[in-house]
Design an enzyme around this catalytic site. Structure first.
Site, PDB file in Angstrom:
ATOM      1  N   CYS A 235      20.818 -12.625  28.691  1.00 56.72           N
ATOM      2  CA  CYS A 235      22.117 -12.446  28.020  1.00 56.72           C
ATOM      3  C   CYS A 235      23.428 -12.881  28.606  1.00 56.72           C
ATOM      4  CB  CYS A 235      22.238 -11.185  27.146  1.00 56.72           C
ATOM      5  SG  CYS A 235      20.527 -10.687  26.419  1.00 56.72           S
TER       6      CYS A 235
ATOM      7  N   ASN B 264      20.551 -12.043  17.674  1.00 54.07           N
ATOM      8  CA  ASN B 264      20.932 -12.090  19.127  1.00 54.07           C
ATOM      9  C   ASN B 264      20.336 -13.473  19.638  1.00 54.07           C
ATOM     10  OD1 ASN B 264      20.721 -11.975  21.771  1.00 54.07           O
ATOM     11  ND2 ASN B 264      20.664  -9.649  21.770  1.00 54.07           N
TER      12      ASN B 264
ATOM     13  N   HIS C 103      28.887 -11.096  23.901  1.00 48.58           N
ATOM     14  CA  HIS C 103      27.610 -11.470  23.754  1.00 48.58           C
ATOM     15  C   HIS C 103      27.291 -10.741  22.484  1.00 48.58           C
ATOM     16  CE1 HIS C 103      23.387 -12.022  23.769  1.00 48.58           C
ATOM     17  NE2 HIS C 103      23.299 -10.674  24.202  1.00 48.58           N
TER      18      HIS C 103
HETATM   19  N1  COA Z   1      12.343  -1.436  11.383  1.00 46.12           N
HETATM   20  C1  COA Z   1      12.017  -0.102  10.935  1.00 46.12           C
HETATM   21  N2  COA Z   1      12.009   0.942  11.813  1.00 46.12           N
HETATM   22  C2  COA Z   1      11.971   0.256  13.092  1.00 46.12           C
HETATM   23  C3  COA Z   1      12.467  -0.688  13.709  1.00 46.12           C
HETATM   24  C4  COA Z   1      12.569  -1.843  12.776  1.00 46.12           C
HETATM   25  N3  COA Z   1      12.692  -3.128  13.033  1.00 46.12           N
HETATM   26  N4  COA Z   1      12.416  -0.651  15.014  1.00 46.12           N
HETATM   27  C5  COA Z   1      12.143   0.351  15.411  1.00 46.12           C
HETATM   28  N5  COA Z   1      11.717   1.231  14.495  1.00 46.12           N
HETATM   29  C6  COA Z   1      11.641   2.553  14.304  1.00 46.12           C
HETATM   30  C7  COA Z   1      10.881   3.065  15.607  1.00 46.12           C
HETATM   31  O1  COA Z   1       9.578   2.891  15.469  1.00 46.12           O
HETATM   32  C8  COA Z   1      11.182   4.620  15.555  1.00 46.12           C
HETATM   33  O2  COA Z   1      10.414   5.338  14.735  1.00 46.12           O
HETATM   34  P1  COA Z   1       9.803   6.589  14.908  1.00 46.12           P
HETATM   35  O3  COA Z   1      11.100   7.388  14.930  1.00 46.12           O
HETATM   36  O4  COA Z   1       9.025   6.965  13.855  1.00 46.12           O
HETATM   37  O5  COA Z   1       8.936   6.461  16.192  1.00 46.12           O
HETATM   38  C9  COA Z   1      12.538   4.717  14.834  1.00 46.12           C
HETATM   39  O6  COA Z   1      12.909   3.465  14.197  1.00 46.12           O
HETATM   40  C10 COA Z   1      13.767   4.842  16.009  1.00 46.12           C
HETATM   41  O7  COA Z   1      13.422   3.983  16.920  1.00 46.12           O
HETATM   42  P2  COA Z   1      14.393   3.551  18.189  1.00 46.12           P
HETATM   43  O8  COA Z   1      13.904   2.494  19.155  1.00 46.12           O
HETATM   44  O9  COA Z   1      14.692   4.978  18.843  1.00 46.12           O
HETATM   45  O10 COA Z   1      15.775   2.992  17.402  1.00 46.12           O
HETATM   46  P3  COA Z   1      17.043   2.886  17.662  1.00 46.12           P
HETATM   47  O11 COA Z   1      17.934   3.827  16.794  1.00 46.12           O
HETATM   48  O12 COA Z   1      17.393   3.174  19.345  1.00 46.12           O
HETATM   49  O13 COA Z   1      17.176   1.511  17.336  1.00 46.12           O
HETATM   50  C11 COA Z   1      17.650  -0.791  18.197  1.00 46.12           C
HETATM   51  C12 COA Z   1      16.546   0.585  17.870  1.00 46.12           C
HETATM   52  C13 COA Z   1      16.624  -1.853  19.145  1.00 46.12           C
HETATM   53  C14 COA Z   1      18.248  -1.120  16.968  1.00 46.12           C
HETATM   54  C15 COA Z   1      18.818  -0.161  19.192  1.00 46.12           C
HETATM   55  O14 COA Z   1      18.252   0.630  20.289  1.00 46.12           O
HETATM   56  C16 COA Z   1      19.442  -0.736  19.760  1.00 46.12           C
HETATM   57  O15 COA Z   1      20.201  -2.055  19.066  1.00 46.12           O
HETATM   58  N6  COA Z   1      19.507  -1.097  21.171  1.00 46.12           N
HETATM   59  C17 COA Z   1      20.228  -2.429  21.799  1.00 46.12           C
HETATM   60  C18 COA Z   1      19.333  -3.411  21.911  1.00 46.12           C
HETATM   61  C19 COA Z   1      20.104  -4.599  22.182  1.00 46.12           C
HETATM   62  O16 COA Z   1      21.267  -4.866  21.986  1.00 46.12           O
HETATM   63  N7  COA Z   1      19.132  -5.471  22.816  1.00 46.12           N
HETATM   64  C20 COA Z   1      19.592  -6.902  23.218  1.00 46.12           C
HETATM   65  C21 COA Z   1      20.508  -6.483  24.579  1.00 46.12           C
HETATM   66  S1  COA Z   1      21.040  -8.270  24.960  1.00 46.12           S
END
Ligand code: COA
Length: 351
Positions: free
Chosen positions: A115, A308, A278
């Site tokens: 990124c 992204n 980004h």
């Molecule tokens: N659809 C539905 N449910 C989803 C899902 C999706 N696409 N992805 C994850 N979940 C579920 C998980 O399985 C989990 O379920 P559980 O509680 O039953 O185990 C629940 O949602 C929460 O998961 P978690 O990973 O803790 O979610 P979160 O609130 O952290 O959100 C992201 C996930 C990825 C959206 C978030 O962490 C995020 O945006 N992180 C930064 C990512 C990023 O910017 N990456 C690029 C960097 S360059």
């Protein structure tokens, strides 16, 4: 001598994939994706017809035209991507071939900084231009994520975020001391390298990681086998991400590295005319905007349309902003990135 951005270009594939489209393959919903990431749709390239290089070439042609030069004028190519056409050689030489400029005396460099790849690329280009070594550098950030994602429910936290696209700039020297790149700040910390990564295929053979999760080399050969059947069977050829760690680290590092660039140049957040972060996640960008107290019109967000696009996200957003008239001569434009590695960085440009 300073480095100016002489031309910008971008390209996104025509194929629009909505959040509802993804629900056909995995257990997710439009509401979940919008609430957590702000993403409404993304673009996927056409399989067998497009590649990271061809996407990059379309953006590059637009940037070259916008700079008022021809491809033959390019004396150095820098290509940032985490989704290259081949494991090797990199996309830089493939882009050179695609642009039909293999006959010229240009070098080509590939950057693997995910990124932050575009920000790292700008910093490298800036040093080459300031030293007088090159006069027309083509810097491209391009990704074709759709070829390497896990479309099962297991991969949903990663897959819903990423999209395909490309952005490019042409960089040239300027003697106008009120124009161009004012500073670049680059950082990295490998402590959490595996928390946002695609680990297989690779040469590690489980060595650093010591766990079956990352696969072992085939014991029947004197070396190893790059891709083992176990990796295929156990669905280990896909990216993984610890989303919450990435989120929590990003919202600290983004404002830090932006303030660092401002301090180095004796400027303050109120001097910023446009912040182009980004496009990692809309929630991260909103958090950064709030921390820096910037108004809505000073921050570019297009993740809603494209997801992204990793190394491509800043140059796509910058090119769109320029072509839409959001960047004007004399504006102070701030770029900032954070991502896998972890690596992060910022750039301040007087347009
Ligand atoms: N659809 C539905 N449910 C989803 C899902 C999706 N696409 N992805 C994850 N979940 C579920 C998980 O399985 C989990 O379920 P559980 O509680 O039953 O185990 C629940 O949602 C929460 O998961 P978690 O990973 O803790 O979610 P979160 O609130 O952290 O959100 C992201 C996930 C990825 C959206 C978030 O962490 C995020 O945006 N992180 C930064 C990512 C990023 O910017 N990456 C690029 C960097 S360059």
């Amino acid at each position: 001598m300073r480095t100016k951005i002489a031309g910008t270009g971008h390209y996104v594939p025509e194929n629009v994939v909505t959040n509802d489209d993804l629900t056909k393959y995995m257990d997710t919903s439009n509401e979940w994706i919008i609430e957590r990431t702000g993403i409404e749709e993304r673009r996927y390239a056409t399989k067998h017809k497009e590649s990271t290089t061809t996407l990059g070439a379309k953006a590059a042609r637009m940037a070259i035209k916008n700079a008022g030069i021809t491809a033959e004028d390019i004396d150095f190519i820098i290509f940032a991507t985490l989704s290259p056409d081949y494991y090797f050689p990199g996309c830089g030489v493939l882009l050179q071939r695609e642009l039909g400029i293999t006959g010229i005396e240009a070098g080509a460099l590939d950057i693997r900084n995910q990124c932050s790849g575009f920000v790292y690329g700008l910093s490298i280009a800036d040093q080459f231009i300031k030293s007088g070594m090159y006069k027309n550098i083509l810097l491209v950030g391009a990704e074709m994520h759709s070829m390497g994602l896990d479309f099962s429910t297991e991969g949903r936290n990663v897959t819903v975020i990423f999209g395909d696209g490309a952005g490019a700039v042409v960089l040239q020297p300027t003697e106008d001391e009120n124009q161009g790149i004012l500073t670049t700040c680059l950082h990295s910390d490998g402590t959490h390298a595996e928390e946002l990564a695609m680990i297989n295929p690779g040469s590690h053979g489980g060595y650093h990681l010591g766990t079956e999760k990352f696969g072992y080399p085939d014991p029947s050969t004197p070396g190893g086998v790059f891709v083992t059947q176990k990796m295929v069977d156990d669905n280990m050829l896909v990216p993984n991400m610890t989303g919450q760690l990435v989120f929590k680290t990003a919202v600290v590092k983004f404002p830090q590295v932006i303030k660092e660039a401002l301090e180095k140049t004796n400027l303050s957040t109120s001097d910023i005319d446009l912040l182009i972060p980004h496009q990692a996640n809309l929630r991260i960008s909103q958090f950064v905007q709030k921390t820096l107290r910037l108004s809505d019109e000073k921050v570019v967000n297009n993740i809603q349309k494209y997801g992204n696009t990793t190394a491509a996200s800043i140059p796509i957003a910058m090119s769109e902003a320029w072509h839409d008239g959001r960047i004007k001569d004399g504006d102070l434009v701030c770029l900032a990135a954070f991502g896998s590695g972890f690596t992060w960085g910022s750039v301040l440009i007087r347009w």
